[in-house]
Design an enzyme around this catalytic site. Structure first.
Site, short mmCIF file in Angstrom:
data_model
loop_
_atom_site.label_atom_id
_atom_site.label_comp_id
_atom_site.label_asym_id
_atom_site.label_seq_id
_atom_site.Cartn_x
_atom_site.Cartn_y
_atom_site.Cartn_z
N GLU A 1 -5.36 -7.80 5.22
CA GLU A 1 -5.70 -7.14 6.79
C GLU A 1 -6.49 -6.26 6.22
OE1 GLU A 1 -3.24 -5.17 9.78
OE2 GLU A 1 -2.87 -4.53 8.17
N HIS B 1 -6.96 0.19 2.31
CA HIS B 1 -7.15 0.98 2.30
C HIS B 1 -5.81 1.32 0.41
CE1 HIS B 1 -6.09 2.90 5.92
NE2 HIS B 1 -5.21 1.85 7.08
N ASN C 1 0.97 -0.90 -0.30
CA ASN C 1 0.23 -0.15 -0.09
C ASN C 1 1.35 0.76 -0.73
OD1 ASN C 1 -2.13 1.51 0.26
ND2 ASN C 1 -1.43 1.85 2.70
N ASP D 1 1.25 7.19 0.27
CA ASP D 1 0.79 6.00 -0.34
C ASP D 1 0.18 5.59 -2.05
OD1 ASP D 1 -2.85 4.77 0.74
OD2 ASP D 1 -2.96 5.56 -0.61
N GLN E 1 -8.37 5.46 1.45
CA GLN E 1 -7.61 4.84 0.63
C GLN E 1 -7.03 5.55 -0.09
OE1 GLN E 1 -10.88 2.62 -0.99
NE2 GLN E 1 -10.86 1.09 0.09
N ASP F 1 -1.01 -6.36 3.70
CA ASP F 1 -1.00 -5.75 4.49
C ASP F 1 -1.23 -4.42 4.15
OD1 ASP F 1 0.56 -4.39 7.28
OD2 ASP F 1 1.02 -2.89 5.76
#
Length: 406
Positions: free
Chosen positions: A251, A224, A129, A190, A181, A220
Site C-alpha cells: 500500500e 512509511h 510499520n 513508528d 518515513q 500496510d
C-alpha cells in the site's frame, strides 16, 4: 470472452456493452457460467475483516469453486481492543500473537488449510510499520500502559524526534520524505526498520505465518517504510510451505513522496490511480476507458488493481457499493480488462466511517465485537454485508487464469 452483467439495470446494461467492449470482451445476457476450479486464476478476493471461520467457509463454498486465486484477509496479530470496537483497532498491533479480533491461532491455521484445500492462496494484511497509538488491553489480554513498550518492542526500537526532525513526531510536511518515513502516522509509534534487530523481529512475525501456510502479504502503510528496509526484511523471510517466495504487494497511498514506482524493487504496488480512473469513467465519460493504459496507471507487471478498499470507499477517493450499478460495472470491467492482478473487495454497508461489522452472513458471533446497537458501546446497528461483490462479480465474468499485459 463473455462477461455477464445480467444483474444490472437496463440502462446500465446498455452502458456495459460499450465499457466491456473497450476491455476487449462482449457483454451478453447469457446463463451464468462457472470458472474451472481446478485452475484458479490470479484474482484476489479482499474479504476485509471477515473472521477466520467465515473466510474458511467462503473459500470452500464460493472462492474456490468460482476460480479465485487468492484471498486477502485481515491483520492476524493481537491488536487494541478499542472500546467501541471500531474497525481500525485491528491496525493497532499490541503483540504478534495470533489470537486476535478475528479468531484464535488455531482457527487462523484451520482457515489457511481450508482455503488451500479449495485451491485458494492466503495473503494477510501485514501491519509492520507501527504499533498501537492507544494504550489499553488487547484482544488476547495483553495490557499496554506505555505505547513505546510492548511485548515485542522496547522504546529504543522506535523512531524518536531526532530521527524525524520534528519535535512532536507528527508528519507535518508530506513532501518531506524523512518526515513521511520516520515520523508517526496518526500518532502510531513508528518502528525503526533500518535497525537489523527490528527487521529480524518483523521477519519473525511474518515467518510464523508462513510456517502455517500463508502465501504472502499485503504490506500496510508501505510508503512509511523505506523500500530498502522492506527488501532487507523480505530477505529474511522463509519460503512458503509450497516452496515459493512469498508474494508481496504494498500500500503506497498517493502523495508527493515517495513515488509508487520506488517500491517496485520490494514487491507489487496497489494502484490507487487505476481505481481513481475507473471512478472518473464510470461516474462520468465511460469512453475515457479507451485511453486507460496511457492515463498514468502503474505498469501491469508491477501492480495490483482495485476498484475500492476500506479507506477509499469511506473517504470518497474511490467508488463504493453506494454507487450501485456503476460500482458493479467497474468491478466487471476490472475482471475483463486484463492488465494487472485484480482484487475484488467485500466489506459491509456503513453509515459512519468508524463502524465495524460484527459477523459475516451466516456465521456465529465471535469475539470480534459485542452485540451491535447496545447503549454501552455506542455501536450502531449491525450493518449488512456487501460481500456479494466477490460472488456476483466472479460468476458474471468467469475469466479463469488471467495473464498480465506486457
Amino acid at each position: 470472452m463473455t462477461c455477464l452483467p445480467g444483474a444490472l439495470s437496463r440502462t446500465t446494461r446498455a452502458l456495459a456493452v460499450g465499457a466491456l467492449a473497450l476491455a476487449g470482451v462482449t457483454a451478453l445476457p447469457a446463463a451464468t457460467a462457472h470458472a474451472d476450479a481446478t485452475t484458479s486464476g490470479d484474482v484476489i478476493a479482499n474479504l476485509w475483516e471477515w473472521n477466520w471461520d467465515s473466510v474458511a467457509a467462503e473459500c470452500t463454498g464460493v472462492l474456490g469453486p468460482n476460480g479465485y486465486g487468492a484471498v486477502q484477509v485481515a491483520p492476524p496479530a493481537e491488536s487494541l481492543k478499542q472500546s467501541s470496537y471500531y474497525w481500525w483497532d485491528a491496525y493497532q498491533p499490541y503483540s504478534y500473537n495470533l489470537d486476535s479480533r478475528f479468531g484464535t491461532a488455531s482457527e487462523f491455521a484451520a482457515m489457511v488449510s481450508a482455503c488451500h484445500t479449495a485451491g485458494v492462496k492466503v495473503y494477510t494484511d501485514a501491519v509492520i510499520n507501527h504499533t498501537a497509538a492507544q494504550t489499553g488491553t488487547g484482544y488476547d489480554g495483553t495490557t499496554i500502559t506505555d505505547k513505546y513498550d510492548t511485548p515485542d518492542w522496547d522504546p529504543g526500537d522506535y523512531h524518536q524526534s531526532d530521527d524525524c526532525s520534528d519535535s512532536d513526531l507528527v508528519i507535518d510536511d508530506w513532501s518531506n520524505l524523512t518526515e513521511v518515513q520516520n515520523c508517526e502516522l496518526l500518532g502510531l509509534p513508528d518502528l525503526e526498520t533500518e535497525n537489523d534487530s527490528v527487521r529480524s523481529g518483523i521477519a519473525g512475525f511474518l515467518n510464523k505465518q508462513l510456517a502455517l501456510g500463508v502465501d504472502g502479504f499485503r504490506v500496510d502503510a508501505a510508503k512509511h517504510i523505506p523500500t530498502a528496509d522492506l527488501q532487507a526484511i523480505e530477505a529474511k523471510l522463509t519460503d512458503t510451505t509450497s516452496g515459493a517466495d512469498p508474494y508481496v504487494f504494498q500500500e503506497v497511498y498517493p502523495g508527493s513522496t515517495p513515488a509508487a514506482s520506488d517500491y517496485y524493487a520490494s514487491g507489487d504496488v496497489l494502484d490507487f490511480t487505476y481505481a481513481s480512473k475507473l471512478k472518473s469513467a464510470f461516474q462520468g465519460n465511460v469512453s475515457d476507458l479507451e485511453s486507460l493504459s496511457s492515463s498514468g496507471i502503474l505498469t501491469p507487471a508491477n501492480s495490483v488493481s482495485f476498484v475500492t478498499n476500506h479507506d477509499t470507499e469511506r473517504n470518497g477517493l474511490h467508488m463504493s457499493y453506494k454507487d450501485g450499478d456503476a460500482y458493479k460495472l467497474a468491478n466487471l470491467f476490472q475482471l475483463a480488462y486484463k492488465w494487472s492482478t485484480p482484487t475484488i473487495y467485500a466489506g459491509w454497508e456503513f453509515t459512519q466511517s468508524d463502524q465495524a461489522r460484527r459477523t459475516p452472513p451466516g456465521s456465529s458471533p465471535t469475539r470480534t465485537a459485542p452485540t451491535a446497537g447496545t447503549a454501552s458501546t455506542g455501536t450502531p446497528p449491525s450493518p449488512a454485508w456487501s460481500s456479494g461483490t466477490t460472488r456476483w462479480a466472479r460468476r458474471r465474468c468467469p475469466t479463469g487464469r488471467r495473464s498480465r499485459r506486457a
